[in-house]
Design an enzyme around this catalytic site. Structure first.
Site, PDB file in Angstrom:
ATOM      1  N   HIS A  23       0.035 -11.984   1.647  1.00  0.00           N
ATOM      2  CA  HIS A  23      -1.111 -10.955   1.312  1.00  0.00           C
ATOM      3  C   HIS A  23      -1.807 -11.839   0.091  1.00  0.00           C
ATOM      4  CE1 HIS A  23      -1.894  -6.775   0.112  1.00  0.00           C
ATOM      5  NE2 HIS A  23      -2.924  -7.480  -0.283  1.00  0.00           N
ATOM      6  N   TYR A  73       0.694  -1.130  -0.105  1.00  0.00           N
ATOM      7  CA  TYR A  73      -0.042   0.079  -0.038  1.00  0.00           C
ATOM      8  C   TYR A  73       0.787   1.382   0.079  1.00  0.00           C
ATOM      9  CZ  TYR A  73      -3.829  -3.126   1.208  1.00  0.00           C
ATOM     10  OH  TYR A  73      -4.592  -4.275   1.635  1.00  0.00           O
TER      11      TYR A  73
HETATM   12  N1  LIG Z   1      -5.856  -8.950   1.611  1.00  0.00           N
HETATM   13  C1  LIG Z   1      -6.069  -8.145   0.255  1.00  0.00           C
HETATM   14  O1  LIG Z   1      -5.935  -8.738  -0.617  1.00  0.00           O
HETATM   15  C2  LIG Z   1      -7.059  -6.935   0.393  1.00  0.00           C
HETATM   16  C3  LIG Z   1      -7.510  -6.759  -0.783  1.00  0.00           C
HETATM   17  C4  LIG Z   1      -8.443  -5.419  -0.828  1.00  0.00           C
HETATM   18  C5  LIG Z   1      -8.527  -4.737   0.265  1.00  0.00           C
HETATM   19  N2  LIG Z   1      -7.877  -5.198   1.543  1.00  0.00           N
HETATM   20  C6  LIG Z   1      -8.041  -4.264   2.681  1.00  0.00           C
HETATM   21  O2  LIG Z   1      -9.359  -4.194   3.120  1.00  0.00           O
HETATM   22  C7  LIG Z   1      -9.524  -2.727   3.085  1.00  0.00           C
HETATM   23  C8  LIG Z   1     -11.155  -2.357   2.785  1.00  0.00           C
HETATM   24  O3  LIG Z   1     -11.161  -2.832   1.493  1.00  0.00           O
HETATM   25  P1  LIG Z   1     -11.202  -1.858   0.253  1.00  0.00           P
HETATM   26  O4  LIG Z   1     -10.746  -0.682   0.235  1.00  0.00           O
HETATM   27  O5  LIG Z   1     -11.198  -2.700  -1.022  1.00  0.00           O
HETATM   28  O6  LIG Z   1     -12.970  -1.573   0.005  1.00  0.00           O
HETATM   29  P2  LIG Z   1     -14.106  -1.235   1.152  1.00  0.00           P
HETATM   30  O7  LIG Z   1     -13.569  -0.665   2.463  1.00  0.00           O
HETATM   31  O8  LIG Z   1     -15.352  -2.098   1.152  1.00  0.00           O
HETATM   32  O9  LIG Z   1     -14.734   0.071   0.371  1.00  0.00           O
HETATM   33  C9  LIG Z   1     -13.930   1.306   0.249  1.00  0.00           C
HETATM   34  C10 LIG Z   1     -14.706   2.467  -0.708  1.00  0.00           C
HETATM   35  O10 LIG Z   1     -15.939   2.560  -0.093  1.00  0.00           O
HETATM   36  C11 LIG Z   1     -16.280   3.863   0.540  1.00  0.00           C
HETATM   37  N3  LIG Z   1     -16.834   3.777   1.437  1.00  0.00           N
HETATM   38  C12 LIG Z   1     -16.509   3.470   3.030  1.00  0.00           C
HETATM   39  N4  LIG Z   1     -17.315   3.676   3.868  1.00  0.00           N
HETATM   40  C13 LIG Z   1     -18.359   3.762   3.164  1.00  0.00           C
HETATM   41  C14 LIG Z   1     -19.779   3.968   3.571  1.00  0.00           C
HETATM   42  N5  LIG Z   1     -20.036   4.002   4.948  1.00  0.00           N
HETATM   43  N6  LIG Z   1     -20.808   4.485   2.805  1.00  0.00           N
HETATM   44  C15 LIG Z   1     -20.527   4.404   1.377  1.00  0.00           C
HETATM   45  N7  LIG Z   1     -19.202   4.258   1.144  1.00  0.00           N
HETATM   46  C16 LIG Z   1     -18.282   3.962   1.790  1.00  0.00           C
HETATM   47  C17 LIG Z   1     -15.083   4.633   0.269  1.00  0.00           C
HETATM   48  O11 LIG Z   1     -14.889   5.781  -0.268  1.00  0.00           O
HETATM   49  P3  LIG Z   1     -14.512   7.153   0.701  1.00  0.00           P
HETATM   50  O12 LIG Z   1     -13.263   7.092   0.775  1.00  0.00           O
HETATM   51  O13 LIG Z   1     -15.089   8.099  -0.331  1.00  0.00           O
HETATM   52  O14 LIG Z   1     -15.367   7.004   2.011  1.00  0.00           O
HETATM   53  C18 LIG Z   1     -14.071   3.901  -0.487  1.00  0.00           C
HETATM   54  O15 LIG Z   1     -14.116   4.248  -1.925  1.00  0.00           O
HETATM   55  C19 LIG Z   1      -8.430  -1.976   2.280  1.00  0.00           C
HETATM   56  O16 LIG Z   1      -8.490  -0.692   2.253  1.00  0.00           O
HETATM   57  C20 LIG Z   1      -7.290  -2.893   2.510  1.00  0.00           C
HETATM   58  O17 LIG Z   1      -6.823  -2.369   4.046  1.00  0.00           O
HETATM   59  C21 LIG Z   1      -7.205  -6.239   1.550  1.00  0.00           C
END
Ligand SMILES: NC(=O)c1ccc[n+]([C@@H]2O[C@H](COP(=O)([O-])OP(=O)(O)OC[C@H]3O[C@@H](n4cnc5c(N)ncnc54)[C@H](OP(=O)(O)O)[C@@H]3O)[C@@H](O)[C@H]2O)c1
Length: 279
Positions: free
Chosen positions: A110, A52
């Site tokens: 990861h 990241y």
């Molecule tokens: N292990 C892996 O391979 C892997 C893969 C993907 C992700 N991850 C981890 O998991 C975390 C979360 O997953 P993600 O970032 O893919 O997706 P997520 O948390 O499902 O979605 C994040 C997105 O949703 C929006 N959001 C957040 N809260 C919201 C709400 N209450 N209402 C409406 N929209 C909302 C955010 O926009 P705003 O910023 O505009 O609020 C952002 O664009 C990552 O940041 C990372 O740390 C791990």
């Protein structure tokens, strides 16, 4: 449900807070600010990764928040290009240097890497844990077959599998495998990258509870004993995503939400050395 009341899930001695802050794509000062605010507003779990490119900022956010180090559960991850034993050790040392921490609470592999023997990678992962660089170790994006193999090969307990989870994906087989081995499940993309806000069923259920569709999605997961790590760059959403412990979904609502899963629900699908055979 004691796990919801306690707001942590326990697995092999690890106590993982049910809600954490995801940090993928958060960079620079904005990342420091979100991490700092999250911790000040009650978050006690932060998820980062060497991939990241924000471990420095996550560490800084942790320090400026004023919250004591031992109160926060910090996860980082080793990228698969560093799965050869020496590379893995170097990778975690570099992560700790960037975070300015002596130890992370959880260190994850990861993404699977079929090019490097899992036995060797797990040997290195267990070694860095014994060296004290990580309190707990685990995996991410592991399929049922890989979980079974990893559990056999690891000399130390694997406390979690971090996987994509939200109402639009059915991960029941992977969940069952994790539970068989006492592993916690940490859900990434738990609001389907904002996609939950376009779903009418989630909106209707949310309305009945005075909650948003995103809160319903997060509650649906924690009510199954699954930790969630939603990411947001907006300070107001930090509190929204944490305010999921003051309502309960009925069995009928849980069943209706489970019906939203569909074949094309998966969002994250890298082809790192070949796409895993998802369950
Ligand atoms: N292990 C892996 O391979 C892997 C893969 C993907 C992700 N991850 C981890 O998991 C975390 C979360 O997953 P993600 O970032 O893919 O997706 P997520 O948390 O499902 O979605 C994040 C997105 O949703 C929006 N959001 C957040 N809260 C919201 C709400 N209450 N209402 C409406 N929209 C909302 C955010 O926009 P705003 O910023 O505009 O609020 C952002 O664009 C990552 O940041 C990372 O740390 C791990």
């Amino acid at each position: 449900m004691t796990f919801v009341a306690a707001r942590v899930i326990e697995a092999h001695g690890a106590r993982i807070p049910l809600v954490g802050l995801g940090t993928w794509e958060l960079r620079g000062r904005a990342c420091v600010r979100v991490v700092e605010h999250a911790l000040r507003h009650g978050y006690r779990h932060v998820d980062t990764a060497e991939l990241y490119d924000n471990e420095r900022e996550v560490g800084e956010g942790l320090r400026v928040s004023g919250v004591k180090r031992d109160e926060v559960f910090v996860t980082t991850k080793v990228w698969p290009s560093h799965f050869a034993p020496r590379d893995l050790e170097r990778s975690v040392q570099a992560s700790l240097e960037r975070l300015q921490l002596s130890q992370v609470d959880l260190l994850l592999l990861h993404w699977p890497n079929p090019q490097i023997a899992l036995r060797d990678t797990l040997g290195a992962l267990c070694k860095v844990q014994r060296m004290g660089l990580a309190r707990h170790i685990g995996v991410s994006n592991f399929t049922v077959a890989l979980i079974e193999e990893a559990v056999k090969l690891a000399q130390e307990p694997l406390v979690c599998n971090q996987i994509e989870m939200h109402p639009f994906i059915d991960q029941s087989k992977v969940i069952a495998a994790c539970r068989r081995h006492g592993m916690a499940i940490v859900a990434y993309s738990p609001v389907a990258r904002g996609g939950v806000n376009r779903d009418k069923v989630l909106a209707r259920i949310g309305k009945a509870h005075g909650k948003t569709a995103a809160q319903v999605s997060l509650r649906f997961l924690v009510q199954q004993g699954i930790a969630v790590i939603p990411r947001t760059s907006r300070l107001e959403r930090l509190s929204e995503n944490l305010a999921i412990f003051d309502f309960e979904l009925s069995p009928a609502e849980m069943a209706e939400i489970a019906q939203l899963a569909h074949r094309d629900g998966r969002i994250v699908d890298y082809a790192y050395s070949g796409t895993p055979q998802w369950d």
